[in-house]
Every structure is written in structure tokens, then in C-alpha cells.
Design an enzyme around this catalytic site. Structure first.
Site, PDB file in Angstrom:
ATOM      1  N   LEU A 381      -0.991   4.410  -6.089  1.00 55.85           N
ATOM      2  CA  LEU A 381      -0.743   3.052  -6.556  1.00 55.85           C
ATOM      3  C   LEU A 381      -1.620   2.111  -5.745  1.00 55.85           C
ATOM      4  CD1 LEU A 381       3.182   2.987  -6.758  1.00 55.85           C
ATOM      5  CD2 LEU A 381       1.563   3.329  -8.647  1.00 55.85           C
ATOM      6  N   ASP A 382      -2.045   1.009  -6.372  1.00 51.71           N
ATOM      7  CA  ASP A 382      -2.804  -0.001  -5.630  1.00 51.71           C
ATOM      8  C   ASP A 382      -1.985  -0.477  -4.433  1.00 51.71           C
ATOM      9  OD1 ASP A 382      -4.712   0.196  -7.577  1.00 51.71           O
ATOM     10  OD2 ASP A 382      -4.102  -1.647  -8.626  1.00 51.71           O
ATOM     11  N   ARG A 383      -2.657  -0.922  -3.420  1.00 53.42           N
ATOM     12  CA  ARG A 383      -1.983  -1.408  -2.211  1.00 53.42           C
ATOM     13  C   ARG A 383      -0.939  -2.482  -2.535  1.00 53.42           C
ATOM     14  NH1 ARG A 383      -5.179  -3.400   3.250  1.00 53.42           N
ATOM     15  NH2 ARG A 383      -3.341  -3.769   4.546  1.00 53.42           N
ATOM     16  N   ASP A 384      -1.265  -3.388  -3.439  1.00 58.11           N
ATOM     17  CA  ASP A 384      -0.381  -4.511  -3.727  1.00 58.11           C
ATOM     18  C   ASP A 384       0.652  -4.207  -4.811  1.00 58.11           C
ATOM     19  OD1 ASP A 384      -1.668  -6.099  -1.838  1.00 58.11           O
ATOM     20  OD2 ASP A 384      -3.212  -6.681  -3.275  1.00 58.11           O
ATOM     21  N   THR A 385       0.606  -3.009  -5.372  1.00 54.41           N
ATOM     22  CA  THR A 385       1.576  -2.598  -6.391  1.00 54.41           C
ATOM     23  C   THR A 385       2.731  -1.861  -5.726  1.00 54.41           C
ATOM     24  OG1 THR A 385      -0.183  -2.375  -8.038  1.00 54.41           O
ATOM     25  CG2 THR A 385       1.900  -1.258  -8.504  1.00 54.41           C
TER      26      THR A 385
END
Length: 536
Positions: A381-385
Site C-alpha cells: 500500500l502507498d505510504r499515505d494509504t
């Protein structure tokens, strides 16, 4: 040995000292953290200024402890002896008990040293050198004779062929008999040389065999004497844990005790802390000095190492008994776990896997690696997700789950808030995505270079000018949902908080959450449906 330490921030463990409590069976843990590693590096800097610590390679350890009044102190220890000394000012002393067998230890060590010298002398006898020299000489002589015999044999073969072509029957019989006599003479010459060799070497061999018997007997006596001393020392060594219970090494390791057990840093530090009512916070062990063998590799100066498998790990459960297992604020919420896989609810702002630089090492993977001996992230997952991240606990499970992702057999649902309203209620977005290597990590729509990227969506509701939506990605490209939302050929509205793709409002985070994940369990073959409640 006790040094005050300023209050340090709680840090994410880089390693866990672990063991199961003998009474309750509960897993007990003591971390090695970045904070205590920094303290250890400061100790390394001090060691580098004193040649005494470079003369011999050994393990050193530091243990950060807390007193009953809440003050933090530092304990430090070395393994075994330091330049022949067991007690050194400023360092944790050895575990009590060795002094009770000191006289017997000294006598035994002297006897072992004498036996060792006898073994060296027996291994370097004149007869042994003489045997090797004579044997090598005869090998050369036999080799030279064999060469000469082969040459004469080839010559006799040529003569025989010539005789058969030129002599009559009577002359041929006499000539062949002469050739046979020459061959027999060569055989007798070879036998005489071997008899000469055996007459000289056999008496020497008998002496060497007697020597070997003496060496075996001496080694056996030395081994027995050493074991007797070890038995006495292991009975005398008594370790204390944080329940206030003490046990001898023999009681703790009835199946056998490797040499040096009890002299390592970790047991010395933990015993001292337990004996002085000090609460351990974090511990680190490192190697300093010359390199040493380690499973066909070498221990490296300045590197950190965990509990040694043979001597320290079997003691950890007992020694940590009485400590409460920490529940740190960095612990990851577990959605599902079994012996094959683990699913966590990843918070926004945390990497799925560590980055390349030292400041990007904190991630789901590194946190799980402090708890499990083997773990693999199946997807990212993306860091901010935030949301569900699936990990495998062995390589075979990782391979099987990865194949499901590659074959699009995994169903994913994301929930998001868009920073505006959209007119359509449901639909599908098909825009190929490409990552410009000169503008990472940004992705963009590119119909020539992009990879196929498909996202289905459904609006859940709208309020105050924002849209709550769920995404069902068919493909799994990097930043796929974020670009498909932001691009004018997609929804044309950024996900709230997504500054990378043009959101101008100051959202507290990227409002994108991996809410549901459905897949086939690779071992039970059951359909798994996992959910993580949306936090916004």
C-alpha cells in the site's frame, strides 16, 4: 557499571530477545531499540580509544534499566574474561558461583594445559617426522622403478614382435623365455624394494600407533577432566530472574550445557538487573576487536548480534520471567493471523516495506520482522494509504498468494473521500498509467507507454461538497486509484488530502483506505474475506 541515562524516547525495536516463561508458557520479550543501539555506539567510541579492548575480539553488551524511583541507568558487560580478568571496574561482574570452585578450576586448568602440551609433543615426535620422510623417499623410488619397468616392458614387447617376424620356432621359444625371465627379474626387484620399505617403516609405524593410542587416551582424559570442571561450575552458577527465582545452569539446561554458557553478556546483564531489582528496558550486544568464526562467516567489529542460539537463547525464557511483555504504541493492529499468514491494518504514514535510506527503515515489514522469524509482504500500500496489508509467514505461502494477486484472483475494495462532488454514481475507469523515471513517484496517464489500468467505482454518499466513494481496482498499478480519481479523463476530482495529485485543501491525511480484501487461503483453500473499518 551503573551510569545515569537521560530519558530517551520510546523507539521501534530492531530485534527482540525472546523466550517462553517456564511457568506460564507466555512469550516474554525484551527489545533492542535504536536508542539503546545509539548508547552502544557511544560505548564503541570509548572502546576505540583504549588498546586493551582491541587485543582480543569478544562480545560486549549494554542494558538500559529503570530503578524503583523511575531513574534510567546503564549496565555494561563483556563476555568471558577481559584480558584475563573476570572482574573489571565499571563492568557487570560475572555471575556468582565461579568463586566457589576457584581452587578446583585453577588445578584443572593447569592439568589441562599440561595435557595440551603433552598432546603437542606427541604430535611432533622424531619418529613421526622420520616416518614421513622415509615414506616419501620410498614413494619416489618406487615411482622411478615403475617408470623404468614400463620402459623395459615396452622394449620387450618390441623385441617379441621382431622375434616373431624373424626367428624360427626353436629360436623364438628360447628368445621368449629370455624375455619372460627379464620380466620376472623386474618383479623380484620391485618386491625387494617394497620389502626394504616395510622393514624400515613397520617398526616406526608400530611406534606411531602406540603414540596414537596415547594421544587418544590423553584426549579422553582431558575431555573427562574438562567435563568434570564444567559440571562443578554449572552446578555452582545460579541465575536469577525477575520473579526472584534462582536456578543452576544444570537445572535450566539438563540436556547438555555448551562451554561458556553463563559467561555471555546477556545472562550477566539480566542476572545483575534481577539481583538488584532493576527493570530492563532495552538491551544490545555487539562485537568488538578481531573477527571471530560465525557459521563459516565472521563477526564484524561494531555489528550488533542477537542472543546466541546454543548458550543464551535456551536461558531467555527463565531469565525474562517476571517481566511484563510490552504493548508499544507502534504495535500494528492484527486483523487476521494463523501459522501461514498475517493481515494487519496499516496506519497512514507508515511504509509497507523499508526504503533505501536510514530514515526510511520503519515499515510494516520491519516491525513484523521483530516479532516473526520469517515474514514477507505479499503486496503493498502507498505510504499515505491505510488499511489491510497481507503478509506471508513462509516462502511457499508468499509464492501462492503472490500468484493470486498476479492472476487477479484477489478482490479489493478501497474507501475514499473525494475533495468535491461527481455526477456519476457508478462506473469504470480505463486509463493506462506510466511512471516517468524523471518525476518519481508521480504516475501519469499515457496511452503510448502506460500499462493497462482499470478501476471500478461506486458512490456511497455526498455531504458538504465531498464525495464518499468505494473503489474496486481490477489491476494494481502504483497510485492507480489516486490518478484515476484526479485525472480529468477519470473522475476529475482528487482524493481529499492528496497533495501529490493536486488537492489544494489541507487534509490531515490522504483519505484513502484499503477496507476489504478477499482471497483463497493457500492451505485451507477457504475463501477469506477480511475487513478493516474505515478510520475517516
Amino acid at each position: 557499571m551503573l551510569e545515569p541515562v537521560v530519558d530517551l524516547r520510546d523507539a521501534i525495536p530492531t530485534y527482540w530477545y525472546r523466550g517462553y516463561c517456564p511457568q506460564s508458557g507466555k512469550l516474554l520479550q525484551l527489545p533492542r531499540t535504536a536508542d539503546v543501539e545509539q548508547i552502544a555506539r557511544e560505548l564503541m567510541a570509548q572502546l576505540s580509544l583504549d588498546d586493551r579492548y582491541s587485543r582480543e575480539g569478544k562480545m560486549y553488551g549494554v542494558l538500559l534499566v529503570q530503578t524503583a524511583t523511575g531513574d534510567r541507568l546503564l549496565l555494561k558487560a563483556f563476555s568471558g574474561l577481559l584480558n584475563g580478568e573476570a572482574v573489571v571496574d565499571g563492568w557487570v561482574p560475572p555471575i556468582p558461583g565461579r568463586d566457589r570452585v576457584a581452587i578446583e578450576e585453577a588445578a584443572t586448568l593447569a592439568a589441562l594445559a599440561t595435557m595440551k602440551q603433552e598432546l603437542i609433543d606427541l604430535d611432533r615426535t622424531t619418529e613421526q617426522e622420520q616416518y614421513r620422510s622415509i615414506a616419501a623417499e620410498f614413494v619416489d623410488r618406487i615411482k622411478q622403478l615403475s617408470t623404468a619397468h614400463r620402459q623395459r616392458k615396452a622394449l620387450r614387447q618390441q623385441q617379441r614382435e621382431h622375434y616373431e617376424a624373424t626367428l624360427n620356432e626353436v629360436e623364438l621359444t628360447a628368445a621368449i623365455a629370455q624375455l619372460i625371465a627379464q620380466s620376472c627379474q623386474d618383479g623380484r626387484e620391485r618386491d625387494r624394494l617394497k620389502q626394504e620399505r616395510d622393514a624400515i617403516l613397520h617398526p616406526l609405524k608400530r611406534l606411531l600407533d602406540q603414540n596414537e593410542a596415547l594421544i587418544r587416551e590423553l584426549k579422553q582424559r582431558r575431555k573427562l577432566r574438562s567435563r568434570q570442571l564444567q559440571t562443578q561450575m554449572h552446578d555452582a552458577y545460579r541465575l536469577m530472574n525477575f520473579l526472584g527465582t534462582s536456578s543452576s545452569l544444570r537445572e535450566l539446561m539438563p540436556a547438555g550445557i555448551p562451554t561458556g554458557t553463563g559467561d555471555c553478556c546477556a545472562p550477566k546483564l539480566l542476572h545483575y538487573a534481577a539481583s538488584h531489582q532493576l527493570k530492563p528496558i532495552a538491551m544490545a550486544e555487539f562485537w568488538w576487536g578481531a573477527s571471530a568464526p560465525l557459521s563459516n562467516q565472521s563477526k564484524i567489529q561494531g555489528e550488533f548480534y542477537g542472543a546466541c542460539e546454543e548458550r543464551c537463547q535456551p536461558l531467555m525464557g527463565f531469565m525474562l520471567a517476571g517481566l511484563s511483555s510490552p504493548s508499544p504504541d507502534w504495535a500494528l493492529p492484527i486483523i487476521y493471523e494463523d501459522e501461514y499468514l498475517i493481515a494487519v491494518d496499516k496506519p497512514a504514514g507508515l511504509l509497507s516495506v523499508p526504503g533505501r535510506t536510514i530514515d526510511l527503515q520503519d515499515s510494516v515489514l520491519t516491525r513484523l520482522q521483530t516479532l516473526y522469524p520469517e515474514v514477507y509482504t505479499v503486496h503493498r500500500l502507498d505510504r499515505d494509504t491505510s488499511g489491510i496489508l497481507l503478509c506471508a509467514r513462509d516462502k511457499q505461502t508468499y509464492i501462492q498468494l503472490s500468484q493470486q494477486f498476479e492472476n487477479r484472483q484477489v478482490h479489493k475494495i478501497y474507501e475514499a473521500i473525494l475533495g468535491g462532488k461527481i455526477e456519476v454514481e457508478t462506473g469504470s475507469i480505463d486509463l493506462p498509467l506510466w511512471g516517468d523515471p524523471l518525476d518519481r513517484p508521480r504516475q501519469q496517464v499515457d496511452f503510448n507507454l502506460g500499462k493497462p489500468s482499470v478501476t471500478e467505482f461506486r458512490v456511497l454518499g455526498q455531504i458538504d461538497g465531498y464525495t464518499r466513494i468505494e473503489f474496486m481496482p481490477v489491476t494494481g498499478r502504483s497510485h492507480q486509484l489516486r490518478v484515476h480519481a484526479a485525472d480529468r479523463r477519470g473522475l476529475g476530482v482528487c482524493i481529499f488530502g492528496d497533495r501529490l495529485y493536486g488537492c489544494q485543501e489541507n487534509g490531515s491525511r490522504l483519505h484513502l483506505h484499503a477496507r476489504e480484501l478477499s482471497f483463497m487461503h493457500p492451505h485451507t483453500l477457504e475463501r477469506m474475506s477480511l475487513q478493516a473499518q474505515c478510520p475517516f
